[in-house]
Enzyme design. Sequence first.
Site, PDB file in Angstrom:
ATOM      1  CG  ASP A 181      -2.441   0.500   1.003  1.00 15.00           C
ATOM      2  OD1 ASP A 181      -2.432   1.731   0.684  1.00 15.00           O
ATOM      3  OD2 ASP A 181      -3.308  -0.220   0.728  1.00 15.00           O
ATOM      4  CG  HIS A 214      -5.601   3.258   0.828  1.00 20.05           C
ATOM      5  ND1 HIS A 214      -5.007   1.932   0.522  1.00 20.05           N
ATOM      6  CD2 HIS A 214      -6.826   3.112   0.575  1.00 20.05           C
ATOM      7  CE1 HIS A 214      -6.094   1.302  -0.004  1.00 20.05           C
ATOM      8  NE2 HIS A 214      -7.112   1.888   0.155  1.00 20.05           N
ATOM      9  CG  ASN A 306     -14.254   0.681  -3.955  1.00 17.18           C
ATOM     10  OD1 ASN A 306     -14.582  -0.372  -3.807  1.00 17.18           O
ATOM     11  ND2 ASN A 306     -13.458   1.449  -3.481  1.00 17.18           N
ATOM     12  CB  SER A 366      -9.518  -0.303   0.569  1.00 19.33           C
ATOM     13  OG  SER A 366      -8.896   0.236  -0.810  1.00 19.33           O
TER      14      SER A 366
END
Length: 626
Positions: A181, A214, A306, A366
């Site tokens: 990430d 994130h 998404n 996520s």
Amino acid sequence: MNINHKAPATGSREPASGIIQSSTRNSQHISKPWYPLWSGILAVLLGLGPVISSAEPPEGRGPGMNKPLGWAKGRILVMPRAGLPEKELAKVLGEHGGKGRKIGQSDLYIVDLPGNASEKAVAARLAHHPALKFAEIDQEVEPALIPNDPYYGSAWHLPKIGAPSAWDSSLGSGVTIAILDSGVDPNHPDLSPQLVPGWNFYENNSNTSDVYGHGTKVAGSAAAMANNAQGVAGVAALAKIMPVRVSGSTGYATWSAISQGLIYAADRGVRVANASFLGLTDSASTRSAAQYMKDKGGLVIVSGGNTGVLQNYAVTTSMVAVAATDANDFRASWSSYGNYISLAAPGAGIWTTTMGGGYGAASGTSFSSPVTAGVVALMMAAKPTLSNTQIESLLFSTAVDLGTAGRDPYYGYGRVDAARAVQAAASAVVAGDTQAPAVSITSPAGGSSVTGLVGVNVAASDNVGVTRVELRVNNTTVAVDTTAPFAFTWDSAGVANGMANLTAYAFDAAGNSKASTTVSVNVANGTTTVARDTTAPQVKIVNPVTGNVSGSNVPISVNASDDSGASGITYALYIDGVLKATGKGSTLGYNWNIRNVAAGAHTVQVVAKDAAGNSASSSVSVTVVK
């Protein structure tokens, strides 16, 4: 089991800007060490807490970012067929001005191109090259979160998946989850005790601090620390976290960075990896890297996306793609769907860690992805002797079936159930696999004449899975392929002119093997004449390279050339001074089983001799990680 938990303040909301508000000060602090997790979510269970909703994503693609997706300039990704000599790969790439960089102990290469090259054009041309399995541009991918979700969350997802019951049997101890990430906040009190060293593939250094936020949220969802009287509890509260930074300050990553991260983690013995980015199954490189980890006993969990619409992303068994559900077990309205979806998990209003030591709610696949990764860690810790394929099968079979009966494009096999999955893992019998794979050489055809580099295609299947295929020519293993489709490039100059016998051997994880029917071909190359040969061969160990190795098997690949021709080269391969294999020709392959090899440093050495008796050697030092 009681896990201490700092409950979020009822009624607080995220700011309209979409930046998650830190609740370090305005959340209710619980300091009593005996305070149970259930108290932290009691308001939600009694209907007194905030409503959890699958908020619509903002206008635009995925998380609503306006930045158009691009690709890395000046590089592409390729995978050669097994057995292609390194000098021949250099020639193929050199025709386009490219230079290859091998990724870890894998067969995947990053190719650096000159400044005037078109990445798309070169990748398109190389994709059809007979010596390569694939070539692709280094596509950008975006993180799979909904950054402006206005709903405040709590730990509703933990009882929903039966985590408290699962914690009676397992907390994930002894398992490391690699978080690929934007980095992880190294000072967050719920994360810092869990961290192990990782790597920054965006800047190629050891700084894995979070630059976007994130990664810290994702890490907390999977494995935030428990029993510390503060914050939140991750699904696998005693699992370790390996931060692998693959993105910059915008949150965007590339296929090459993610592939490098997966291979890096696999080479260090990590068995669970999470990558919360969109469309990863569409990348041949990422699928290859994920399969590399799977071949070493790991599992890779990724976001389903998404977009809220049907996606025709590639279906693969190398990764577990996860859709998002809400508190009512409905698919979140923004969760993508398609045949590539393997599972579903809570992903709306997930209370987790944020940068700067705070806590907040976040939504997106996520977070359904690391929730699932946490469950995998619990299962692996509950019964470490179970194989990754058994873990995966139990994860799927214990999921709560939602939607259409059986696997469907919205929920996959169903919503993950930690309690049932951990119980199934703990009580599972480690089954013995006695069924050998099926294998055949599909080309070249028997009796055909061949010259130069020869493509050899092999079909192999197994009731559990084929872990590798070895190609033997006249009883010498010339190459080992660990990734389907199993395809080789055989340098026929490595044998004398005349008939040569090709046989493929397929192996599964249990060590069962089967040989294909032998295919005989006629080698018709030109001849090389040298009056007096005093020049030693050139020999190189292509794989492994100096560094860490892990898993059960390490493919060894050796290349050699000589001015008198490769057909006169003979090999002797040694590991720690013990002769392991011999062979002839321009390439030599060997599978090194490290299951019972001691952890630590080991030396791989090869000695090559030509027909005149001139010899040369090459060696590499590797560290076996258990």
